[in-house]
Design a protein around this motif. Structure first.
Motif, PDB file in Angstrom:
ATOM      1  N   THR A  36       0.871  -1.180   0.000  1.00  0.00           N
ATOM      2  CA  THR A  36       0.000   0.000   0.000  1.00  0.00           C
ATOM      3  C   THR A  36       0.900   1.219   0.000  1.00  0.00           C
ATOM      4  O   THR A  36       2.110   1.131   0.265  1.00  0.00           O
ATOM      5  CB  THR A  36      -0.882   0.031   1.267  1.00  0.00           C
ATOM      6  OG1 THR A  36      -0.051   0.158   2.395  1.00  0.00           O
ATOM      7  CG2 THR A  36      -1.763  -1.214   1.378  1.00  0.00           C
ATOM      8  N   GLU A  37       0.344   2.371  -0.283  1.00  0.00           N
ATOM      9  CA  GLU A  37       1.121   3.609  -0.323  1.00  0.00           C
ATOM     10  C   GLU A  37       1.725   3.913   1.047  1.00  0.00           C
ATOM     11  O   GLU A  37       2.862   4.376   1.134  1.00  0.00           O
ATOM     12  CB  GLU A  37       0.209   4.769  -0.776  1.00  0.00           C
ATOM     13  CG  GLU A  37       0.943   6.053  -1.089  1.00  0.00           C
ATOM     14  CD  GLU A  37       1.977   5.903  -2.203  1.00  0.00           C
ATOM     15  OE1 GLU A  37       3.054   6.519  -2.073  1.00  0.00           O
ATOM     16  OE2 GLU A  37       1.753   5.168  -3.182  1.00  0.00           O
ATOM     17  N   GLU A  38       1.011   3.613   2.097  1.00  0.00           N
ATOM     18  CA  GLU A  38       1.507   3.868   3.450  1.00  0.00           C
ATOM     19  C   GLU A  38       2.711   2.963   3.770  1.00  0.00           C
ATOM     20  O   GLU A  38       3.719   3.419   4.328  1.00  0.00           O
ATOM     21  CB  GLU A  38       0.379   3.614   4.452  1.00  0.00           C
ATOM     22  CG  GLU A  38       0.730   3.991   5.878  1.00  0.00           C
ATOM     23  CD  GLU A  38      -0.438   3.778   6.819  1.00  0.00           C
ATOM     24  OE1 GLU A  38      -0.198   3.138   7.855  1.00  0.00           O
ATOM     25  OE2 GLU A  38      -1.563   4.228   6.501  1.00  0.00           O
ATOM     26  N   GLU A  39       2.633   1.668   3.400  1.00  0.00           N
ATOM     27  CA  GLU A  39       3.747   0.745   3.621  1.00  0.00           C
ATOM     28  C   GLU A  39       4.970   1.162   2.801  1.00  0.00           C
ATOM     29  O   GLU A  39       6.105   1.106   3.282  1.00  0.00           O
ATOM     30  CB  GLU A  39       3.330  -0.686   3.241  1.00  0.00           C
ATOM     31  CG  GLU A  39       2.327  -1.302   4.191  1.00  0.00           C
ATOM     32  CD  GLU A  39       1.826  -2.656   3.697  1.00  0.00           C
ATOM     33  OE1 GLU A  39       1.452  -3.475   4.547  1.00  0.00           O
ATOM     34  OE2 GLU A  39       1.821  -2.896   2.463  1.00  0.00           O
ATOM     35  N   ARG A  40       4.727   1.581   1.573  1.00  0.00           N
ATOM     36  CA  ARG A  40       5.809   2.036   0.695  1.00  0.00           C
ATOM     37  C   ARG A  40       6.505   3.233   1.324  1.00  0.00           C
ATOM     38  O   ARG A  40       7.727   3.307   1.338  1.00  0.00           O
ATOM     39  CB  ARG A  40       5.255   2.373  -0.685  1.00  0.00           C
ATOM     40  CG  ARG A  40       6.334   2.741  -1.693  1.00  0.00           C
ATOM     41  CD  ARG A  40       5.750   3.121  -3.021  1.00  0.00           C
ATOM     42  NE  ARG A  40       5.650   2.155  -4.080  1.00  0.00           N
ATOM     43  CZ  ARG A  40       6.560   1.282  -4.473  1.00  0.00           C
ATOM     44  NH1 ARG A  40       7.648   1.129  -3.799  1.00  0.00           N
ATOM     45  NH2 ARG A  40       6.393   0.507  -5.510  1.00  0.00           N
ATOM     46  N   GLN A  41       5.723   4.201   1.845  1.00  0.00           N
ATOM     47  CA  GLN A  41       6.279   5.401   2.470  1.00  0.00           C
ATOM     48  C   GLN A  41       7.122   5.017   3.695  1.00  0.00           C
ATOM     49  O   GLN A  41       8.206   5.562   3.883  1.00  0.00           O
ATOM     50  CB  GLN A  41       5.141   6.361   2.861  1.00  0.00           C
ATOM     51  CG  GLN A  41       5.592   7.699   3.376  1.00  0.00           C
ATOM     52  CD  GLN A  41       6.314   8.513   2.313  1.00  0.00           C
ATOM     53  OE1 GLN A  41       6.103   8.327   1.126  1.00  0.00           O
ATOM     54  NE2 GLN A  41       7.188   9.389   2.752  1.00  0.00           N
ATOM     55  N   GLU A  42       6.614   4.102   4.508  1.00  0.00           N
ATOM     56  CA  GLU A  42       7.352   3.660   5.706  1.00  0.00           C
ATOM     57  C   GLU A  42       8.673   2.991   5.315  1.00  0.00           C
ATOM     58  O   GLU A  42       9.712   3.235   5.939  1.00  0.00           O
ATOM     59  CB  GLU A  42       6.497   2.676   6.515  1.00  0.00           C
ATOM     60  CG  GLU A  42       5.408   3.320   7.330  1.00  0.00           C
ATOM     61  CD  GLU A  42       4.573   2.279   8.078  1.00  0.00           C
ATOM     62  OE1 GLU A  42       5.080   1.145   8.302  1.00  0.00           O
ATOM     63  OE2 GLU A  42       3.435   2.595   8.427  1.00  0.00           O
ATOM     64  N   LEU A  43       8.626   2.157   4.276  1.00  0.00           N
ATOM     65  CA  LEU A  43       9.854   1.485   3.827  1.00  0.00           C
ATOM     66  C   LEU A  43      10.858   2.499   3.263  1.00  0.00           C
ATOM     67  O   LEU A  43      12.076   2.365   3.483  1.00  0.00           O
ATOM     68  CB  LEU A  43       9.529   0.424   2.771  1.00  0.00           C
ATOM     69  CG  LEU A  43       8.870  -0.847   3.307  1.00  0.00           C
ATOM     70  CD1 LEU A  43       8.486  -1.780   2.154  1.00  0.00           C
ATOM     71  CD2 LEU A  43       9.788  -1.568   4.278  1.00  0.00           C
TER      72      LEU A  43
END
Length: 189
Positions: A36-43
């Motif tokens: 998800t966009e949120e997981e991508r941002q965290e990574l």
């Protein structure tokens, strides 16, 4: 590179070796998991954070290496001294090893056996030479040489060793040839 890829496939949670490119530890044939966009941002944030930590650790390591070099310089420890110490330490480790001790003992025993063999051989040669010297043939030869020596210089054997004028006159008289000897001339035709 193929071996590294195979290793990464066989052991997916293995840590890459020092200096190994992180890209080779990721299986390039498998598609990235759906994020998800949120997981991508965290990574992405974690990636930046880890890269910053690596940079900081590299700087700390460089500073520590510089500090180490300064301390060694102040103590007078040169690269040559370090090399000597390393060689000494390595030599000490080698000489205390079991293989070295066994080899040393074997060579020592071989040296003792060789010394004994050479000593025995030398004694045998001495005995053989003594046997030859005591043989009747050698005695006869020795007597003939002594007789010849006596005949060649009869006055030298009877004169005093301190009387050099007499002995040199005798030697000169033996070496001189009479000048009045007849010479043979080849007939001329």
């Amino acid at each position: 590179m193929e071996d590294a890829e195979k290793g990464a496939q066989e052991h997916p949670d293995s840590v890459p070796e020092v200096g190994e490119d992180a890209v080779t530890s990721v299986d390039p044939t498998s598609p990235p998991p759906a994020l998800t966009e949120e997981e991508r941002q965290e990574l992405q944030e974690e990636l930046v954070k880890v890269e910053d930590e690596i940079q900081t650790l590299s700087q700390v390591l460089a500073a520590k290496e510089k500090q180490l070099a300064d301390i060694k310089r102040k103590l007078g420890i040169t690269p040559l001294n370090e090399l000597k110490q390393n060689i000494t330490k390595t030599w000490q480790e080698v000489t205390t090893s079991t293989a070295y001790r066994r080899t040393s003992e074997t060579l020592s025993q071989a040296g003792l056996k060789a010394t004994t063999a050479f000593s025995t051989m030398g004694s045998a040669i001495s005995r053989k030479l003594e046997d030859v010297r005591n043989a009747p043939t050698f005695k006869s030869f020795e007597e003939k040489v002594e007789t010849l020596k006596t005949k060649m210089s009869p006055s030298a054997s009877t004169s005093n060793p301190g009387d050099q004028d007499n002995s040199s006159a005798t030697t000169e008289s033996l070496l001189e040839q009479p000048e009045d000897l007849p010479t043979q001339e080849a007939p001329m035709h």
